[in-house]
Design an enzyme around this catalytic site. Sequence first.
Site, PDB file in Angstrom:
ATOM      1  N   ASN A 241      -7.382  -3.234  14.362  1.00 42.35           N
ATOM      2  CA  ASN A 241      -8.512  -3.474  14.182  1.00 42.35           C
ATOM      3  C   ASN A 241      -8.880  -4.559  13.267  1.00 42.35           C
ATOM      4  O   ASN A 241      -9.667  -4.896  12.716  1.00 42.35           O
ATOM      5  CB  ASN A 241      -9.342  -2.235  13.635  1.00 42.35           C
ATOM      6  CG  ASN A 241      -8.727  -1.757  12.506  1.00 42.35           C
ATOM      7  OD1 ASN A 241      -8.022  -2.310  11.762  1.00 42.35           O
ATOM      8  ND2 ASN A 241      -9.347  -0.659  11.957  1.00 42.35           N
TER       9      ASN A 241
ATOM     10  N   GLU B 110      -9.788  -1.897   5.694  1.00 38.99           N
ATOM     11  CA  GLU B 110     -10.290  -1.586   6.878  1.00 38.99           C
ATOM     12  C   GLU B 110     -11.723  -2.578   7.262  1.00 38.99           C
ATOM     13  O   GLU B 110     -12.062  -3.018   6.103  1.00 38.99           O
ATOM     14  CB  GLU B 110     -10.682  -0.171   7.014  1.00 38.99           C
ATOM     15  CG  GLU B 110      -9.612   0.816   6.920  1.00 38.99           C
ATOM     16  CD  GLU B 110      -8.723   1.004   8.453  1.00 38.99           C
ATOM     17  OE1 GLU B 110      -8.820   0.174   9.038  1.00 38.99           O
ATOM     18  OE2 GLU B 110      -7.746   1.937   8.493  1.00 38.99           O
TER      19      GLU B 110
ATOM     20  N   ASP C 210       0.752  -1.002  -0.053  1.00 37.62           N
ATOM     21  CA  ASP C 210      -0.046   0.139   0.041  1.00 37.62           C
ATOM     22  C   ASP C 210       0.994   1.226   0.098  1.00 37.62           C
ATOM     23  O   ASP C 210       2.128   1.190   0.103  1.00 37.62           O
ATOM     24  CB  ASP C 210      -0.891  -0.147   1.230  1.00 37.62           C
ATOM     25  CG  ASP C 210      -0.412  -0.397   2.586  1.00 37.62           C
ATOM     26  OD1 ASP C 210       0.964  -0.242   2.567  1.00 37.62           O
ATOM     27  OD2 ASP C 210      -0.955  -0.583   3.542  1.00 37.62           O
TER      28      ASP C 210
ATOM     29  N   HIS D  53      -7.172  -4.824  10.137  1.00 31.68           N
ATOM     30  CA  HIS D  53      -6.763  -4.678   8.871  1.00 31.68           C
ATOM     31  C   HIS D  53      -5.579  -5.370   8.211  1.00 31.68           C
ATOM     32  O   HIS D  53      -4.618  -5.557   9.096  1.00 31.68           O
ATOM     33  CB  HIS D  53      -6.854  -3.020   8.596  1.00 31.68           C
ATOM     34  CG  HIS D  53      -5.554  -2.454   8.973  1.00 31.68           C
ATOM     35  ND1 HIS D  53      -5.797  -1.521  10.043  1.00 31.68           N
ATOM     36  CD2 HIS D  53      -4.585  -2.069   8.555  1.00 31.68           C
ATOM     37  CE1 HIS D  53      -4.728  -0.946  10.331  1.00 31.68           C
ATOM     38  NE2 HIS D  53      -3.930  -1.154   9.203  1.00 31.68           N
TER      39      HIS D  53
HETATM   40  C1  GLP Z   1      -0.429   0.193   8.395  1.00 36.79           C
HETATM   41  C2  GLP Z   1      -0.102  -0.671   7.355  1.00 36.79           C
HETATM   42  C3  GLP Z   1      -0.307  -2.193   7.498  1.00 36.79           C
HETATM   43  C4  GLP Z   1       0.428  -2.572   8.766  1.00 36.79           C
HETATM   44  C5  GLP Z   1      -0.247  -1.928  10.067  1.00 36.79           C
HETATM   45  C6  GLP Z   1       0.248  -2.468  11.486  1.00 36.79           C
HETATM   46  O1  GLP Z   1      -1.810   0.429   8.750  1.00 36.79           O
HETATM   47  N1  GLP Z   1      -0.781  -0.536   6.333  1.00 36.79           N
HETATM   48  O2  GLP Z   1       0.232  -3.028   6.451  1.00 36.79           O
HETATM   49  O3  GLP Z   1       0.133  -4.094   9.074  1.00 36.79           O
HETATM   50  O4  GLP Z   1       0.080  -0.576   9.829  1.00 36.79           O
HETATM   51  O5  GLP Z   1       1.432  -1.837  11.591  1.00 36.79           O
HETATM   52  P1  GLP Z   1       2.454  -2.050  12.711  1.00 36.79           P
HETATM   53  O6  GLP Z   1       3.129  -3.247  12.339  1.00 36.79           O
HETATM   54  O7  GLP Z   1       3.472  -0.768  12.775  1.00 36.79           O
HETATM   55  O8  GLP Z   1       1.928  -2.149  14.010  1.00 36.79           O
END
Ligand code: GLP
Length: 242
Positions: free
Chosen positions: A136, A143, A68, A138
């Site tokens: 959440n 989402e 993304d 995702h």
């Molecule tokens: C973002 C990214 C996700 C990732 C999530 C969790 O929203 N788009 O791909 O998995 O964060 O991030 P973290 O690993 O820093 O908790």
Amino acid sequence: MSIDIVISDNADEAGKLIADEIATVIRRKPNAVIGVATGSSPLPIYRALADKVSSGLNATEVSWFALDEYLGLPPRSEQSYRYFLERHLIAPLGLDPKRLHVPDPSDADPDRAAQRYETEILQAQVDLQILGIGRNGHIGFNEPGTPFSIPTHRASLSETTRKANARFFHDSSEVPRECLTQGLGTIMRARRIELIATGPTKADAIARATAPPADPKCPASILQRHNSVRFVLDPLAAAKLT
Ligand code: GLP
């Protein structure tokens, strides 16, 4: 079809396990296509992978596809996911930045950029997709409530996600509201999927993602329908598994 679950001692060990899997794929297929995630969780994977490259693993022919990208950041922003992946994956592995594919946030028509990325990634065919997970549930920026079949698309970030990601920005008001993300349908086309989750803030999401039935309220639960998926967790993220 079921999710394979491995509980490692800590985040570094979890990262090493997934780096081992990436190295196996690359040794078998030097020009493999690997999908990569951002956020804090995958960092131990990329560190372990850099160690493998220092010890002789050749990853120069691999194509890397980001999950993304934010929309609306200034060009070359240090908060962009392109910058993140160049800094934490491409540079430490000594790779050519041209091997990294990221959805293009500079296109005046984000829907067209999303379609282009979808075509590119489907043609490439991802051998192994690395995922983190949001609090959440995702994955990518899909989402809760996102349809399971959706392709790469323009999406809005939930307030929960904007709050969680604010730590990467100087001020929470700078967190973008929109992004381009591989869709759940896109992610499910990867041949194999490895998800890393560590720390107590992920325990609820992991419990919900692994409990049948798969439900769009927890986007990661779609992974229950994939035939080759592994969750690598630390004991804190695994704490609410039943
Ligand atoms: C973002 C990214 C996700 C990732 C999530 C969790 O929203 N788009 O791909 O998995 O964060 O991030 P973290 O690993 O820093 O908790």
